[in-house]
Design an enzyme around this catalytic site. Structure first.
Site, PDB file in Angstrom:
ATOM      1  N   HIS A 109       0.830  -1.208   0.000  1.00  0.00           N
ATOM      2  CA  HIS A 109       0.000   0.000   0.000  1.00  0.00           C
ATOM      3  C   HIS A 109       0.866   1.259   0.000  1.00  0.00           C
ATOM      4  O   HIS A 109       0.526   2.243  -0.628  1.00  0.00           O
ATOM      5  CB  HIS A 109      -0.866   0.062   1.265  1.00  0.00           C
ATOM      6  CG  HIS A 109      -1.958  -0.940   1.277  1.00  0.00           C
ATOM      7  ND1 HIS A 109      -2.980  -0.919   0.364  1.00  0.00           N
ATOM      8  CD2 HIS A 109      -2.214  -1.971   2.089  1.00  0.00           C
ATOM      9  CE1 HIS A 109      -3.808  -1.905   0.625  1.00  0.00           C
ATOM     10  NE2 HIS A 109      -3.362  -2.564   1.661  1.00  0.00           N
ATOM     11  N   ARG A 139      -8.459  -6.006 -13.014  1.00  0.00           N
ATOM     12  CA  ARG A 139      -8.323  -6.932 -11.884  1.00  0.00           C
ATOM     13  C   ARG A 139      -9.540  -6.707 -10.993  1.00  0.00           C
ATOM     14  O   ARG A 139      -9.590  -5.735 -10.248  1.00  0.00           O
ATOM     15  CB  ARG A 139      -7.039  -6.650 -11.111  1.00  0.00           C
ATOM     16  CG  ARG A 139      -5.755  -6.974 -11.894  1.00  0.00           C
ATOM     17  CD  ARG A 139      -4.527  -6.612 -11.061  1.00  0.00           C
ATOM     18  NE  ARG A 139      -3.320  -7.243 -11.523  1.00  0.00           N
ATOM     19  CZ  ARG A 139      -2.325  -6.595 -12.152  1.00  0.00           C
ATOM     20  NH1 ARG A 139      -2.426  -5.311 -12.403  1.00  0.00           N
ATOM     21  NH2 ARG A 139      -1.241  -7.256 -12.527  1.00  0.00           N
ATOM     22  N   ARG A 149     -11.101  -9.594 -15.786  1.00  0.00           N
ATOM     23  CA  ARG A 149     -10.648 -10.877 -15.245  1.00  0.00           C
ATOM     24  C   ARG A 149     -11.503 -11.199 -14.031  1.00  0.00           C
ATOM     25  O   ARG A 149     -11.647 -10.370 -13.135  1.00  0.00           O
ATOM     26  CB  ARG A 149      -9.176 -10.795 -14.843  1.00  0.00           C
ATOM     27  CG  ARG A 149      -8.641 -12.143 -14.369  1.00  0.00           C
ATOM     28  CD  ARG A 149      -7.179 -12.089 -14.064  1.00  0.00           C
ATOM     29  NE  ARG A 149      -6.923 -11.321 -12.861  1.00  0.00           N
ATOM     30  CZ  ARG A 149      -5.701 -10.988 -12.442  1.00  0.00           C
ATOM     31  NH1 ARG A 149      -4.639 -11.349 -13.144  1.00  0.00           N
ATOM     32  NH2 ARG A 149      -5.537 -10.300 -11.339  1.00  0.00           N
ATOM     33  N   GLU A 170      -0.450 -17.967 -17.186  1.00  0.00           N
ATOM     34  CA  GLU A 170       0.464 -17.520 -16.128  1.00  0.00           C
ATOM     35  C   GLU A 170       1.009 -18.682 -15.309  1.00  0.00           C
ATOM     36  O   GLU A 170       1.596 -18.481 -14.260  1.00  0.00           O
ATOM     37  CB  GLU A 170      -0.182 -16.454 -15.242  1.00  0.00           C
ATOM     38  CG  GLU A 170      -1.548 -16.801 -14.718  1.00  0.00           C
ATOM     39  CD  GLU A 170      -2.235 -15.651 -13.975  1.00  0.00           C
ATOM     40  OE1 GLU A 170      -1.582 -14.683 -13.575  1.00  0.00           O
ATOM     41  OE2 GLU A 170      -3.456 -15.776 -13.786  1.00  0.00           O
ATOM     42  N   ASN A 204       4.022 -11.999 -14.564  1.00  0.00           N
ATOM     43  CA  ASN A 204       4.379 -11.912 -13.133  1.00  0.00           C
ATOM     44  C   ASN A 204       4.344 -13.307 -12.507  1.00  0.00           C
ATOM     45  O   ASN A 204       5.306 -13.768 -11.891  1.00  0.00           O
ATOM     46  CB  ASN A 204       3.420 -10.998 -12.374  1.00  0.00           C
ATOM     47  CG  ASN A 204       3.288  -9.634 -13.012  1.00  0.00           C
ATOM     48  OD1 ASN A 204       4.159  -9.228 -13.762  1.00  0.00           O
ATOM     49  ND2 ASN A 204       2.197  -8.949 -12.732  1.00  0.00           N
ATOM     50  N   ASP A 205       3.193 -13.963 -12.658  1.00  0.00           N
ATOM     51  CA  ASP A 205       3.093 -15.299 -12.081  1.00  0.00           C
ATOM     52  C   ASP A 205       3.829 -16.339 -12.915  1.00  0.00           C
ATOM     53  O   ASP A 205       4.392 -17.285 -12.375  1.00  0.00           O
ATOM     54  CB  ASP A 205       1.618 -15.698 -11.918  1.00  0.00           C
ATOM     55  CG  ASP A 205       1.020 -15.064 -10.673  1.00  0.00           C
ATOM     56  OD1 ASP A 205       1.680 -15.143  -9.614  1.00  0.00           O
ATOM     57  OD2 ASP A 205      -0.069 -14.478 -10.754  1.00  0.00           O
ATOM     58  N   ARG A 238       7.504 -13.586  -6.567  1.00  0.00           N
ATOM     59  CA  ARG A 238       7.546 -12.290  -7.242  1.00  0.00           C
ATOM     60  C   ARG A 238       7.789 -11.151  -6.261  1.00  0.00           C
ATOM     61  O   ARG A 238       8.102 -10.038  -6.668  1.00  0.00           O
ATOM     62  CB  ARG A 238       6.271 -12.058  -8.062  1.00  0.00           C
ATOM     63  CG  ARG A 238       5.015 -12.155  -7.269  1.00  0.00           C
ATOM     64  CD  ARG A 238       3.795 -12.351  -8.157  1.00  0.00           C
ATOM     65  NE  ARG A 238       3.142 -11.086  -8.470  1.00  0.00           N
ATOM     66  CZ  ARG A 238       1.975 -10.982  -9.077  1.00  0.00           C
ATOM     67  NH1 ARG A 238       1.333 -12.067  -9.478  1.00  0.00           N
ATOM     68  NH2 ARG A 238       1.438  -9.829  -9.324  1.00  0.00           N
ATOM     69  N   CYS A 260       0.038  -9.004 -20.297  1.00  0.00           N
ATOM     70  CA  CYS A 260      -0.424  -7.985 -19.338  1.00  0.00           C
ATOM     71  C   CYS A 260       0.370  -7.992 -18.035  1.00  0.00           C
ATOM     72  O   CYS A 260      -0.014  -7.326 -17.083  1.00  0.00           O
ATOM     73  CB  CYS A 260      -1.911  -8.182 -19.043  1.00  0.00           C
ATOM     74  SG  CYS A 260      -2.280  -9.732 -18.219  1.00  0.00           S
TER      75      CYS A 260
HETATM   76  C1  PEP Z   1       0.421 -11.733 -13.859  1.00  0.00           C
HETATM   77  O1  PEP Z   1       0.516 -12.698 -13.085  1.00  0.00           O
HETATM   78  O2  PEP Z   1       1.308 -11.405 -14.653  1.00  0.00           O
HETATM   79  C2  PEP Z   1      -0.792 -10.898 -13.838  1.00  0.00           C
HETATM   80  C3  PEP Z   1      -0.968  -9.938 -14.727  1.00  0.00           C
HETATM   81  O3  PEP Z   1      -1.681 -11.129 -12.836  1.00  0.00           O
HETATM   82  P1  PEP Z   1      -1.519 -10.512 -11.356  1.00  0.00           P
HETATM   83  O4  PEP Z   1      -0.335  -9.604 -11.371  1.00  0.00           O
HETATM   84  O5  PEP Z   1      -2.792  -9.816 -11.065  1.00  0.00           O
HETATM   85  O6  PEP Z   1      -1.315 -11.746 -10.546  1.00  0.00           O
HETATM   86 MG    MG Z   2      -1.223 -13.348 -11.965  1.00  0.00          MG
END
Ligand code: PEP
Ligand code: MG
Length: 590
Positions: free
Chosen positions: A207, A314, A350, A454, A477-478, A488, A525
């Site tokens: 945050h 999201r 999503r 992901e 990211n995941d 991450r 994304c």
């Molecule tokens: C990701 O995992 O790259 C993704 C876009 O989803 P989040 O960051 O919301 O987990």
């Molecule tokens: Mg993700």
């Protein structure tokens, strides 16, 4: 006190998480948290009433301070206000008829403890109970436990008249330095009084980071050890884009930083002119740029960024900071407002991605009590939704009802297996038929249903999954976390989490090729999409749609407009043959 920087000292460099871009130059002002030590103090039975009165007074004073803080929020950017306001409400709640206060009173009367001793002991006991709760969300529990300790410290400072942290006794244009900052501290920062913010602790996704981005101050969090070297008055240069901090800069470094500051101002002006230019390579290959949306207050910024739609909404925010579940109508209104605001540009929603590190308190009762040791590898995303199909049905129905307002796509999170998409399709069919039967107004063509790629399993099975999905969106990211088995949220410098590792590039290539063969759209994304230096590589791997934080769009567009498809393809070919992320970075730089 501000001292003159001893210019004879050598330069020292630190690196932390780059949080909010910009160059800051100024003397360090350390906003240290005054030490709070509370001795174990007993009272006699005759003092109980007086001790309770002291407590009541300190609680009233704490409520007043928080009320003032809340009023101050109105002068902060909207994004900061939305972040911090629920937190202050949580604090105020704890100062009402809460378990915390009831327990303090009992400790005063039954154990004959002084109010401050009773408060600290009760806060520790409530925090320990929260931490011992069986739900899998460690991060959420740790945060709630910290909130209890934080409010207890406030009341104890008022009881003992010990000072609070001071954010105002500094020279204008200072760099605010702290071991750590809480979001409520960030709310006290006047952006016009500081040149930047640095901390020794803190990650890029908390945050506090979101608040600092909203304040628009150059900021770096989690620069381990920086506070040991950054004494008050030390001159510092901070670069919120690279995460680099230079203490005691040489005349040469200062000159270079000032030049970068001026260049940045020129770049900002040039970038704003890019907004109306097409996003295409020098040989006219179009690359669609969309925005990721996490909170609705980002909408105006997205509209200004030059994004053509939302590539990742999201939807978790709809379920956060509330005590009941939003019903179909309430959800539908939220989606409709966002779709209408995008004025004909597509919105990819999503469905709820919760579980593991994604804490949604109102859904805790839906989490199975499996005692998972590794929640990231257990029930989360689509797995949880398919175990609670009523949640998915309600959300799909709400999206379908809103889809009359403009083009929409529905996206499933954390898909690993074909069976999950098939099960989601069955639910989607059922919802569509139900709404039709009830004569709800729906678009002529049903919105596409696609999936996030992901997990390594999804990327490797993309050719099979493409038969069941209307589109793909790659979440790097995941994907990086699961492929490299590296969290991450790992601190800077661990070198373990690297989205540019060649293995990730191969999975992106595999997914893009599978989508092309099946003639379905594929976008990317994850955060990688917002890194201009990586974008030519992604184009070379076959990606033609990118979705990112709205702020990043102008820079990414500039990177696209500076390369040809041939250059991108050559870069991708070389990167795919590399064996390490560092080699890939060298190829990008070359
Ligand atoms: C990701 O995992 O790259 C993704 C876009 O989803 P989040 O960051 O919301 O987990
Ligand atoms: Mg993700």
């Amino acid at each position: 006190m501000i001292q003159k920087s001893p210019r004879s000292r050598r330069e020292i460099r630190f690196t932390g998480h780059p949080i909010s871009p910009g160059i800051g130059i100024g003397p360090v002002f350390e906003a240290a948290e005054p030490v709070l030590t509370v001795p174990h103090r007993k009272i006699s039975a005759s003092d109980i009433a007086a001790e309770n009165a002291r407590l009541d007074e300190a609680v009233a004073q704490s409520r007043k301070q928080l009320g003032k803080l809340k009023t101050r929020l109105a002068s902060l950017p909207e994004q900061s206000e939305a972040e911090i306001s629920p937190l202050i409400d949580a604090y105020l709640h704890m100062l009402g008829a809460s378990r915390l206060l009831r327990g303090v009173k009992t400790r005063i009367s039954d154990q004959l403890l002084a109010a401050e001793t009773a408060m600290m002991e009760q806060a520790e006991s409530v925090a320990a109970a929260i931490l011992a709760m069986p739900d899998a969300d460690h991060a959420g529990r740790a945060r709630r436990a910290d909130e209890v300790r934080e409010i207890a410290r406030r009341v104890v400072r008022n009881l003992t008249r010990l000072p609070f942290r001071n954010f105002s006794d500094h020279a204008p244009g200072s760099i605010l330095a702290a071991e750590a900052l809480r979001p409520s501290d960030a709310a006290l920062i006047q952006p016009s009084h500081f040149a930047g913010v640095i901390t020794a602790e803190g990650g890029a996704d908390g945050h506090t980071a979101v608040m600092l981005r909203a304040l628009g101050l150059p900021a770096i969090l989690g620069a381990t050890g920086v506070l040991d070297a950054a004494k008050p008055g030390t001159i510092a240069i901070i670069d919120g884009e690279t995460g680099e901090i230079v203490l005691n800069p040489s005349a040469h470094s200062l000159h270079a930083a000032r030049a970068r500051l001026a260049a940045r101002a020129r770049t900002q002006r040039a970038l704003s002119r890019l907004q109306l230019l097409p996003s295409e390579t020098t040989d006219k290959v179009p690359v669609a740029l969309q925005a990721n949306l996490e909170l609705p207050f980002e909408l105006p910024m997205i509209a200004q960024s030059g994004a053509h739609g939302i590539g990742l909404l999201r939807s978790e925010f709809i379920f956060m900071n509330r005590e009941d579940l939003p019903d179909e109508n309430a959800q539908s209104e939220i989606y409709r407002a966002i779709i209408e605001a995008m004025d004909g540009d597509p919105v990819t929603i999503r469905v709820l991605d919760w579980g593991s590190d994604k804490d949604v308190e109102v859904l805790n009762s839906y989490l199975p009590d499996t005692g998972e040791a590794n929640p990231a590898l257990g029930l989360r995303g689509i797995r949880l939704l398919l175990r609670n199909p009523e949640l998915l049905e309600t959300q799909m129905a709400a999206i379908l009802r809103a889809s009359i307002a403009g083009p929409v796509r529905i996206m499933l999170p954390m898909v690993g297996f074909q069976s999950e998409i098939i099960a989601a399709w069955e639910i989607y069919d059922r919802v569509w038929r139900r709404l039709k039967r009830r004569n709800i107004r729906l678009p002529a063509i049903r919105p596409p249903l696609g999936i996030m790629i992901e997990t390594p399993a999804a990327a490797l099975a993309a050719r099979h999954l493409a038969k069941h999905a209307d589109f793909f969106s790659i979440g790097t990211n995941d994907l990086t976390m699961y492929t490299l088995a590296a969290d991450r949220g790992l601190p800077m410098g661990s070198g373990l989490y690297d989205p540019l590792d060649p293995t990730i590039l191969r999975l992106i290539l595999e997914t893009a090729a599978a989508a092309a063969a099946a003639k379905i759209p594929v976008s990317l994304c994850g955060e990688l999409a917002s890194r201009p230096e990586a974008v030519p590589l992604l184009i070379g791997l076959g990606i033609r749609e990118l979705s990112m934080h709205g702020n990043a769009i102008p820079r990414v567009k500039r990177a696209i407009r500076n390369v040809s498809l041939k250059q991108c393809t050559e870069m991708a070919t070389a990167a795919l043959a590399a064996t390490t992320g560092d080699e890939v970075r060298q190829i990008i730089r070359a």
